[in-house]
Design a protein around this motif. Structure first.
Motif, short mmCIF file in Angstrom:
data_model
loop_
_atom_site.label_atom_id
_atom_site.label_comp_id
_atom_site.label_asym_id
_atom_site.label_seq_id
_atom_site.Cartn_x
_atom_site.Cartn_y
_atom_site.Cartn_z
N CYS A 13 11.23 7.03 8.98
CA CYS A 13 12.68 6.84 8.87
C CYS A 13 13.39 8.18 8.68
O CYS A 13 14.46 8.41 9.26
CB CYS A 13 13.01 5.91 7.71
N GLU A 53 8.53 5.75 5.17
CA GLU A 53 9.61 6.62 4.70
C GLU A 53 9.70 7.88 5.55
O GLU A 53 10.79 8.34 5.90
CB GLU A 53 9.41 6.98 3.24
N MET A 54 8.55 8.46 5.90
CA MET A 54 8.55 9.68 6.72
C MET A 54 9.08 9.39 8.11
O MET A 54 9.84 10.18 8.69
CB MET A 54 7.16 10.29 6.77
N ALA A 77 3.69 2.78 2.78
CA ALA A 77 5.09 2.98 2.40
C ALA A 77 5.53 4.42 2.67
O ALA A 77 6.63 4.65 3.18
CB ALA A 77 5.29 2.62 0.94
N ARG A 78 4.67 5.39 2.36
CA ARG A 78 5.01 6.80 2.62
C ARG A 78 5.17 7.06 4.10
O ARG A 78 6.08 7.79 4.53
CB ARG A 78 3.93 7.71 2.04
N LYS A 79 4.29 6.50 4.93
CA LYS A 79 4.40 6.69 6.37
C LYS A 79 5.72 6.11 6.89
O LYS A 79 6.38 6.71 7.74
CB LYS A 79 3.23 6.02 7.09
N ASN A 88 0.84 -1.18 0.00
CA ASN A 88 0.00 0.00 0.00
C ASN A 88 0.89 1.25 0.00
O ASN A 88 1.76 1.40 0.85
CB ASN A 88 -0.90 -0.02 1.24
N ASN A 89 0.68 2.16 -0.95
CA ASN A 89 1.51 3.36 -1.07
C ASN A 89 1.45 4.24 0.16
O ASN A 89 2.44 4.86 0.55
CB ASN A 89 1.12 4.16 -2.31
N GLN A 90 0.28 4.34 0.78
CA GLN A 90 0.14 5.18 1.96
C GLN A 90 0.99 4.64 3.12
O GLN A 90 1.64 5.40 3.83
CB GLN A 90 -1.33 5.26 2.37
#
Length: 122
Positions: free
Chosen positions: A99, A96-97, A92-94, A88-90
């Protein structure tokens, strides 16, 4: 009289012991099982196939499946392939943020510690 059962075309499973994502696809002539990791023993594969048949995810005649080496001849293919798994892209973005923030905090702490060491030396 033989009755037709309705098998799902596709079913996804997650196993924790050992960790694995599994996709089961019922095709017209065979069953394709895609696992993300190659961490199932032959006995565990056979038990999983029997469980799938008992629960109605694959045809009933696989309930007596016992020989994983003959799986290609019996219409079951076990493939190690993670290309079907989509993240899920959402989420994955969370990740990354999170990290990125952790790296920023670590960098600020490192600068503060270096400054304190330089002040105590001087």
């Amino acid at each position: 009289m033989k009755t037709e059962t309705c098998l799902p075309k596709r079913a996804e499973f997650y196993r924790r012991q050992p960790e694995n994502h599994i996709l089961v696809q019922n095709n017209k002539d065979d069953v394709l099982i895609r696992a993300t990791h190659d961490n199932f023993s032959d006995q565990r594969k056979a038990a999983f196939i029997r469980e799938l048949a008992a629960e109605g995810f694959i045809p009933d005649h696989y309930q007596w499946f016992s020989d994983p080496d003959a799986s290609n001849y019996l219409g079951i293919r076990w493939v190690v392939d993670s290309s079907w798994l989509q993240i899920n892209n959402q989420i994955a973005r969370k990740g990354e943020m999170l990290c990125g923030r952790a790296l920023m905090v670590a960098a600020v702490l490192w600068v503060i510690l270096v400054a304190l060491v330089l002040m105590s030396v001087g």
